[in-house]
Design an enzyme around this catalytic site. Structure first.
Site, PDB file in Angstrom:
ATOM      1  N   CYS A  11       0.860  -1.184   0.000  1.00  0.00           N
ATOM      2  CA  CYS A  11       0.000   0.000   0.000  1.00  0.00           C
ATOM      3  C   CYS A  11       0.900   1.238   0.000  1.00  0.00           C
ATOM      4  O   CYS A  11       1.751   1.397   0.890  1.00  0.00           O
ATOM      5  CB  CYS A  11      -0.873  -0.015   1.256  1.00  0.00           C
ATOM      6  N   CYS A  47      -0.091   4.331  -6.271  1.00  0.00           N
ATOM      7  CA  CYS A  47      -1.057   3.637  -5.401  1.00  0.00           C
ATOM      8  C   CYS A  47      -1.226   2.258  -6.027  1.00  0.00           C
ATOM      9  O   CYS A  47      -1.374   2.139  -7.256  1.00  0.00           O
ATOM     10  CB  CYS A  47      -2.370   4.406  -5.398  1.00  0.00           C
TER      11      CYS A  47
HETATM   12  N1  DGL Z   1      -3.634   0.754  -2.427  1.00  0.00           N
HETATM   13  C1  DGL Z   1      -3.569   1.872  -1.538  1.00  0.00           C
HETATM   14  C2  DGL Z   1      -2.320   2.685  -1.860  1.00  0.00           C
HETATM   15  O1  DGL Z   1      -1.439   2.135  -2.479  1.00  0.00           O
HETATM   16  C3  DGL Z   1      -4.875   2.622  -1.576  1.00  0.00           C
HETATM   17  C4  DGL Z   1      -5.083   3.564  -0.442  1.00  0.00           C
HETATM   18  C5  DGL Z   1      -6.526   3.899  -0.168  1.00  0.00           C
HETATM   19  O2  DGL Z   1      -7.232   3.029   0.331  1.00  0.00           O
HETATM   20  O3  DGL Z   1      -6.899   5.052  -0.419  1.00  0.00           O
HETATM   21  O4  DGL Z   1      -2.169   3.824  -1.493  1.00  0.00           O
END
Ligand code: DGL
Length: 230
Positions: free
Chosen positions: A68, A157
């Protein structure tokens, strides 16, 4: 080797997909009941990620990969100092790869605020749209208009690689950088038997659809645990 991988939802599956080339035992946690992480406070991110790390440790994992960008950019140091287990973030290998290169970044509001990437553009609408399988064409067009021709564009992300085809069909000139791929180009893991266990904190009808898009069930899926309460 038992490897814990986590994210706020299905985004980290784009990292898990790359990791699967190293045959190992994976424990994936997607905290989709608390999504999005990208607009949470740092304190909330510390609390949520600590609960997940505690859960993964209870599964006896040998190491943890933060799949993440938001957690990696805001609370990686906090988690590293709190726990003894080896913890890897998703962003450092990409920053290393980008050294000396010019690039733009799409990321969540909290990742942009951390200033970890150059030229980062907040894309707050993408994560909820991906989790809910909504059409993103118009939103994407608006964000992509900010990127000059022929740029390197970091998908800052881990949810965004779900949109690779859409982005490239709108902007074939861009060179997309997928952090999961960069991480796995760098990793060297001793292989063992491949097993996957997926845990999500909430079931909804879009979840299985999204898992299907990324994870090939020919791989050994040992356990799919939904509505899992940490
Ligand atoms: N996959 C998460 C990231 O890489 C998403 C974050 C979210 O839930 O906004 O930042």
């Amino acid at each position: 080797m038992k490897i814990g991988v986590f994210d706020s939802g299905v985004g980290g599956l784009t990292v898990l997909k790359e990791l699967l080339k190293f045959k190992n035992e994976y424990y994936y946690f997607g905290d989709n009941i608390n999504i999005p992480y990208g607009t949470k406070t740092k304190l909330q991110l510390e609390l949520l990620s600590s609960k997940i790390v505690d859960f993964l440790i209870s599964k006896n994992v040998d190491m943890i990969i933060i799949a993440c960008g938001t957690i990696s950019s805001n609370v990686y140091e906090y988690l590293k100092s709190k726990y003894d287990i080896p913890i890897y973030d998703i962003i450092s290998p990409t920053l290393e790869y980008l050294k000396g290169k010019e690039y733009y970044t799409f990321a969540t509001p909290m990742t942009c605020k951390s200033k970890i990437f150059n030229n980062s553009i907040e894309c707050p609408l993408l994560v909820p749209a991906i989790e809910n399988n909504l059409d993103v064409t118009n939103i994407l067009k608006e964000y992509l208009d900010k990127i000059p021709n022929n740029s390197n564009l970091v998908l800052g992300c881990t949810h965004y690689p779900f949109l690779t085809n859409e982005i490239l069909s709108l902007r074939p000139d861009l060179n997309l950088i997928n952090m999961g791929k960069v991480l796995c180009d760098d990793l060297n893991l001793k292989p063992s038997k491949l097993k996957i266990r997926l845990y999500f904190s909430k079931v909804d009808h879009n979840l299985i659809n999204n898992i299907d898009k990324i994870i090939d069930y020919d791989f050994q899926l040992e356990e799919l645990c939904l509505n899992y309460q940490k």
